[in-house]
Design a protein around this motif. Structure first.
Motif, mmCIF file in Angstrom:
data_model
loop_
_atom_site.group_PDB
_atom_site.id
_atom_site.type_symbol
_atom_site.label_atom_id
_atom_site.label_comp_id
_atom_site.label_asym_id
_atom_site.label_seq_id
_atom_site.Cartn_x
_atom_site.Cartn_y
_atom_site.Cartn_z
ATOM 1 N N GLY A 1 49.865 -113.861 -28.106
ATOM 2 C CA GLY A 1 50.512 -113.031 -27.101
ATOM 3 C C GLY A 1 50.251 -111.569 -27.410
ATOM 4 N N LEU A 2 49.753 -110.818 -26.440
ATOM 5 C CA LEU A 2 49.415 -109.402 -26.635
ATOM 6 C C LEU A 2 50.063 -108.552 -25.551
ATOM 7 N N VAL A 3 50.520 -107.371 -25.926
ATOM 8 C CA VAL A 3 51.004 -106.384 -24.963
ATOM 9 C C VAL A 3 50.512 -105.019 -25.393
ATOM 10 N N ASP A 4 49.829 -104.315 -24.491
ATOM 11 C CA ASP A 4 49.441 -102.929 -24.725
ATOM 12 C C ASP A 4 50.630 -102.064 -24.315
ATOM 13 N N LEU A 5 51.255 -101.401 -25.283
ATOM 14 C CA LEU A 5 52.472 -100.652 -24.998
ATOM 15 C C LEU A 5 52.225 -99.370 -24.219
ATOM 16 N N THR A 6 50.982 -98.983 -24.080
ATOM 17 C CA THR A 6 50.712 -97.757 -23.322
ATOM 18 C C THR A 6 50.972 -97.947 -21.837
ATOM 19 N N ASP A 7 50.711 -99.144 -21.318
ATOM 20 C CA ASP A 7 50.931 -99.342 -19.884
ATOM 21 C C ASP A 7 51.510 -100.717 -19.548
ATOM 22 N N GLY A 8 51.795 -101.502 -20.580
ATOM 23 C CA GLY A 8 52.392 -102.813 -20.338
ATOM 24 C C GLY A 8 51.407 -103.910 -20.030
ATOM 25 N N ASP A 9 50.109 -103.616 -20.042
ATOM 26 C CA ASP A 9 49.109 -104.650 -19.794
ATOM 27 C C ASP A 9 49.258 -105.744 -20.850
#
Length: 336
Positions: free
Chosen positions: A52-60
């Motif tokens: 599970g991955l989440v890019d915290l810069t934009d929520g992608d």
């Protein structure tokens, strides 16, 4: 001076996680990422890989087997710690509250508190219990915190109130670990490592094999990769706790002493990681669970949630850990 430098590093990490400027046009290159993770999945041998991955810069976000349930093992100490810190926010607990632990409080398997117990009650603050549970993965500390917050049902209910589905807490460690290993219900003498080893040596292989199969099929104390990443993303955004308490949680996670060959081994130099590992004792050459879930801050200050679960793998312990590092590396490359 070492203590001062350490505290500066932790404070810098937490401030970066909470207040990093938002970068534009951040997204995963999903085709390349999928191909790499699919190839890595095959390296788990008999096991399953969940990501599970989440890019915290934009929520992608992106996941692999994201909706499948995986045994958390000590990753489940994250929601238990969340519940304890929520109680602090709400005034039901205090970080400086002193908790007396006797022999009857000791838990099974990995527990520095149990190992250091001298026979007389020992006192720990709630903060110290959190540090033991998260940084050292101490099972006694985790079980005591679980009791203080009202038990497994209270933790799972808290997750649901915050919209975190696909993650559940059902048992204390002293109940879970004997079931994983095929032992009868918890016995106090098993807090001694030699006694536990002797009990395991007496178990016939069919009993161990049956217990392993049952554990890998059990829905209790599991999480989906999406849920684990979702929890950490919400934590990093300050959506679960007050700002001061969020800082405390992330400070503690930044000092985690376990899993140096997992997520941490897959990040570029200059990155920082606040994370929680989970590991089950091997059963007949199978690793029931080898996990890691954390917040990665890259040198360029981009932030990424990485949650990786490896269940039922017959590859070597070192290969399972390397798999988590390789997944982390692939995720970061997909962002760049």
């Amino acid at each position: 001076m070492h203590f001062v430098r350490t505290m500066f590093t932790l404070t810098t990490l937490v401030s970066t996680i909470l207040f990093c400027p938002i970068a534009a046009n951040a997204e995963f290159r999903t085709d390349a990422l999928r191909a790499k993770i699919e190839a890595l999945d095959k390296k788990s041998g008999s096991g399953r890989l969940g990501v599970g991955l989440v890019d915290l810069t934009d929520g992608d976000s992106w996941s692999w087997r994201g909706d499948e349930s995986f045994p958390m093992q000590s990753v489940y100490k994250l929601p238990i710690a969340l519940a304890a810190l929520k109680a602090v926010d709400e005034g039901r607990r205090n970080l400086d509250e002193r908790i007396s632990l006797g022999r009857e409080d000791l838990s099974i398997q990995w527990s520095p508190i149990a190992r250091e117990f001298k026979g007389e009650p020992a006192t720990y603050t709630v903060r110290q219990l959190l540090e033991h549970a998260l940084q050292q993965s101490d099972n006694t500390a985790s079980d005591v915190l679980l009791r203080l917050v009202g038990g497994p049902g209270s933790v799972t209910a808290l997750l649901r109130r915050h919209g975190i589905d696909g993650m559940r807490v059902d048992r204390p460690e002293r109940e879970m670990q004997p079931e994983v290993l095929g032992l009868p219900p918890f016995r106090p003498e098993w807090t001694n490592e030699a006694a536990l080893t002797a009990a395991l040596n007496d178990l016939p292989q069919p009993a161990k094999r049956a217990a392993l199969a049952a554990y890998l099929a059990d829905g209790r104390d599991t999480a989906t990769p999406k849920a684990a990443a979702h929890l950490l993303a919400k934590l990093a955004r300050g959506e679960l706790l007050s700002k001061p308490t969020t800082r405390i949680f992330l400070d503690i996670l930044a000092g985690t002493r376990t899993g140096g060959s997992r997520i941490k081994a897959g990040v570029p130099e200059g990155s920082t990681v606040a994370h929680k590992t989970g590991t089950a004792m091997d059963v007949l050459g199978i690793g029931p669970a080898v996990n890691d879930a954390g917040l990665v801050t890259l040198p360029e200050r981009r932030q990424l949630v990485v949650a990786v679960f490896v269940a039922g793998s017959d590859s070597s312990p070192a290969e399972r850990e390397r798999l988590i590092a390789d997944v982390t590396r692939a995720a970061i490359e997909a962002l760049r």
